[in-house]
Design a protein around this motif. Structure first.
Motif, short mmCIF file in Angstrom:
data_model
loop_
_atom_site.label_atom_id
_atom_site.label_comp_id
_atom_site.label_asym_id
_atom_site.label_seq_id
_atom_site.Cartn_x
_atom_site.Cartn_y
_atom_site.Cartn_z
N THR A 1 3.24 -11.61 16.64
CA THR A 1 2.11 -11.87 17.54
C THR A 1 1.53 -10.56 18.07
OG1 THR A 1 3.66 -12.15 19.38
CG2 THR A 1 2.98 -14.13 18.22
N GLU A 2 2.39 -9.56 18.29
CA GLU A 2 1.94 -8.29 18.85
C GLU A 2 1.01 -7.54 17.89
OE1 GLU A 2 5.67 -9.60 20.66
OE2 GLU A 2 5.14 -9.15 18.58
N GLU A 3 1.10 -7.84 16.59
CA GLU A 3 0.33 -7.10 15.59
C GLU A 3 -0.95 -7.79 15.17
OE1 GLU A 3 3.29 -6.86 12.59
OE2 GLU A 3 4.40 -5.24 13.54
N VAL A 4 -1.22 -9.00 15.69
CA VAL A 4 -2.38 -9.77 15.23
C VAL A 4 -3.68 -9.00 15.45
CG1 VAL A 4 -3.76 -11.85 15.59
CG2 VAL A 4 -1.27 -12.02 15.44
N ASP A 5 -3.88 -8.49 16.65
CA ASP A 5 -5.13 -7.78 16.94
C ASP A 5 -5.28 -6.52 16.08
OD1 ASP A 5 -5.84 -9.67 18.80
OD2 ASP A 5 -5.14 -8.51 20.52
N LEU A 6 -4.19 -5.80 15.89
CA LEU A 6 -4.23 -4.59 15.08
C LEU A 6 -4.59 -4.91 13.63
CD1 LEU A 6 -3.68 -1.56 14.58
CD2 LEU A 6 -1.27 -2.16 14.20
N VAL A 7 -3.91 -5.88 13.04
CA VAL A 7 -4.18 -6.23 11.64
C VAL A 7 -5.58 -6.80 11.50
CG1 VAL A 7 -3.43 -7.64 9.69
CG2 VAL A 7 -1.72 -6.58 11.17
N ALA A 8 -6.01 -7.62 12.46
CA ALA A 8 -7.36 -8.21 12.41
C ALA A 8 -8.44 -7.13 12.49
CB ALA A 8 -7.53 -9.22 13.53
N LYS A 9 -8.14 -6.03 13.14
CA LYS A 9 -9.10 -4.93 13.28
C LYS A 9 -9.49 -4.35 11.91
CE LYS A 9 -9.36 -0.24 15.28
NZ LYS A 9 -8.62 0.77 16.08
N VAL B 1 0.87 -1.17 0.00
CA VAL B 1 0.00 0.00 0.00
C VAL B 1 0.91 1.23 0.00
CG1 VAL B 1 -1.81 1.26 1.21
CG2 VAL B 1 -1.74 -1.25 1.34
N GLU B 2 0.73 2.09 -1.00
CA GLU B 2 1.61 3.25 -1.15
C GLU B 2 0.90 4.58 -0.97
OE1 GLU B 2 3.20 2.67 -5.04
OE2 GLU B 2 3.97 0.67 -4.58
N SER B 3 -0.39 4.63 -1.32
CA SER B 3 -1.15 5.88 -1.20
C SER B 3 -2.63 5.55 -1.33
CB SER B 3 -0.76 6.88 -2.29
OG SER B 3 -1.18 6.41 -3.56
N GLN C 1 9.41 -0.47 4.05
CA GLN C 1 8.87 -1.41 5.02
C GLN C 1 7.34 -1.35 5.14
OE1 GLN C 1 11.03 -3.59 6.85
NE2 GLN C 1 12.56 -2.81 5.41
N GLY C 2 6.71 -0.52 4.34
CA GLY C 2 5.26 -0.42 4.38
C GLY C 2 4.77 0.77 5.18
N MET C 3 3.49 1.11 5.02
CA MET C 3 2.89 2.26 5.70
C MET C 3 2.33 1.91 7.07
SD MET C 3 0.93 4.17 2.52
CE MET C 3 0.45 5.56 3.55
N LYS C 4 2.38 0.63 7.42
CA LYS C 4 1.94 0.15 8.73
C LYS C 4 0.47 0.49 8.98
CE LYS C 4 6.68 0.04 10.38
NZ LYS C 4 7.29 0.29 9.08
N GLU C 5 0.10 1.03 10.16
CA GLU C 5 -1.33 1.21 10.46
C GLU C 5 -2.01 2.14 9.47
OE1 GLU C 5 -4.46 1.97 14.13
OE2 GLU C 5 -2.32 2.30 14.48
N ALA D 1 -11.35 -10.24 -3.63
CA ALA D 1 -10.55 -9.85 -2.46
C ALA D 1 -9.40 -8.97 -2.93
CB ALA D 1 -10.03 -11.07 -1.72
N LEU D 2 -9.05 -8.00 -2.09
CA LEU D 2 -7.95 -7.07 -2.38
C LEU D 2 -6.76 -7.42 -1.50
CD1 LEU D 2 -6.89 -4.35 -3.63
CD2 LEU D 2 -7.87 -3.24 -1.59
N ARG D 3 -5.61 -7.67 -2.13
CA ARG D 3 -4.37 -7.89 -1.40
C ARG D 3 -3.57 -6.59 -1.37
NH1 ARG D 3 0.60 -10.57 -2.68
NH2 ARG D 3 1.25 -8.68 -1.64
N GLY D 4 -2.83 -6.41 -0.30
CA GLY D 4 -1.97 -5.23 -0.21
C GLY D 4 -1.21 -5.27 1.09
N GLY D 5 0.08 -5.02 1.04
CA GLY D 5 0.91 -5.10 2.22
C GLY D 5 1.00 -3.78 2.96
N ALA D 6 0.59 -3.78 4.24
CA ALA D 6 0.78 -2.61 5.09
C ALA D 6 2.08 -2.72 5.87
CB ALA D 6 -0.40 -2.44 6.05
N PHE D 7 2.38 -3.93 6.30
CA PHE D 7 3.67 -4.24 6.94
C PHE D 7 4.43 -5.11 5.96
CE2 PHE D 7 0.76 -3.44 10.39
CZ PHE D 7 1.51 -2.73 11.32
N LYS D 8 5.60 -4.68 5.52
CA LYS D 8 6.34 -5.39 4.49
C LYS D 8 7.65 -5.96 5.03
CE LYS D 8 5.44 -6.08 1.06
NZ LYS D 8 4.68 -7.27 0.62
#
Length: 341
Positions: free
Chosen positions: A168-176, A104-106, A140-144, A124-131
């Motif tokens: 593991t720390e990011e599972v809840d955030l990404v699932a949101k 995801v760039e913009s 490395q991606g735009m993260k949140e 379905a749309l694929r796109g990396g926020a954490f790379k």
């Protein structure tokens, strides 16, 4: 072990046998079939008595599961599993397509991609926020913020969102923000992460490690299933061999082989599997012909300006043509392409 209940078994009898399995220190995984219910008793059963389960009320028979991967095995569930997330479906005769940019760039980039892949037939749309990148100096991606843009694209198009979770720390955030949690090849044997997504209510796309055997791949899936999450898709994205003409070697024999061993849907990633955009359309078509339950394809508005993996990304017109070809082949092999309603 598999506890096969009689066709006439009552719900009370099924609940009783679930309790008996748990009393023996085993996990009970219940599969409701069209004919009857089976209960997988999974765990270290060396101290358990097969006879004590076989004599339970409503039990037809108790049989061992020979495969080291228990819940993923066709011994437990002979019929193929279909995963459905929103309007995306994969498995049991339906081919689902996930498509979009590597990163995801913009807002303009991800939203325009979402509309384009939806128009071509993806659900379905694929796109990396954490790379995860080999070099620490690469993008490395735009993260949140990237996750928020993916959610915006879903709001505009109705597409399910597929994105990678790296820890593991990011599972809840990404699932949101997402609908499908992708486990990348580098993390296929990150067992704590597998357990964490196994405790999530999100579907999981598990990618095969570049040097992993099929048994290791299925045992990785077993970690997720054993935590209670039944919605797992297996993704073949190519393995590392001596060849240099492609980024990885994409072994399409994996598709029919996995279908013999497991009930889980099998997804093919022709973008990482080849590393060259000009090879992606043909390998996508070949994957559908081999019986794949889905595809995950990298598509970018302008691949030459992509922050990552532009060399293996299709343009919008190339993706349109690829989807049309895949649809024709799906009909020929008695499958149907998943479409938006």
């Amino acid at each position: 072990m598999i506890v096969v209940m009689e066709k006439s078994a009552t719900q009370a009898q099924i609940e009783h046998m679930i309790g008996r399995v748990q009393e023996l220190g085993l996990k009970a995984h219940v599969i409701q079939g069209t004919e009857r219910t089976v209960i997988a008793a999974v765990g270290d059963d060396r101290g358990s008595s097969k006879e004590s389960l076989a004599s339970g009320p409503g039990v037809s028979e108790v049989v061992p599961i020979l495969a080291p991967y228990k819940v993923a095995s066709r011994e437990l569930k002979p019929d193929p599993t279909q995963i459905q997330v929103g309007q995306f479906k994969a498995g049991a005769g339906v081919v689902g397509v996930m498509a979009g940019p590597c990163s995801v760039e913009s807002e303009e980039q991800i939203v325009s991609s979402a509309h384009a892949v939806k128009k071509a037939g993806a659900t379905a749309l694929r796109g990396g926020a954490f790379k995860p990148r080999t070099s620490p100096y690469s993008f490395q991606g735009m993260k949140e913020e990237g996750l928020k843009l993916l959610a915006l694209a879903r709001e505009e198009t109705g597409l399910a969102i597929v994105t990678e979770v790296m820890s593991t720390e990011e599972v809840d955030l990404v699932a949101k923000y997402s609908d499908v949690l992708q486990i990348g090849a580098r993390n296929m044997q990150n067992y704590r992460l597998l357990e964490a997504v196994g405790n999530s209510d999100r579907a999981v796309l598990l990618k095969r490690g570049a040097s992993a055997t099929i048994e290791e791949f299925l045992l990785a899936a077993e970690y997720i299933l054993n935590e209670g999450n039944p919605n797992v898709m297996l993704c073949e994205r190519g393995i590392r061999t001596f060849e240099t003409h492609t980024r990885f070697t994409l072994p399409l024999a994996t598709v029919p082989y996995l279908h013999r061993k497991t009930h889980l849907p099998v997804i093919i990633d022709p973008s990482h599997g080849t590393g060259h955009a000009y090879l992606v359309p043909d390998m996508s078509v070949a994957a559908v012909a081999a019986g794949a339950d889905g595809l995950i394809i990298e598509v970018h508005p302008t691949p030459e300006t992509a922050a990552s993996d532009g060399y293996q990304s299709l343009t919008f017109p190339q993706f349109d043509e690829t989807m049309a070809r895949c649809a024709r082949v799906a009909v020929a092999v008695d499958k149907e392409m998943c479409t938006m309603h």
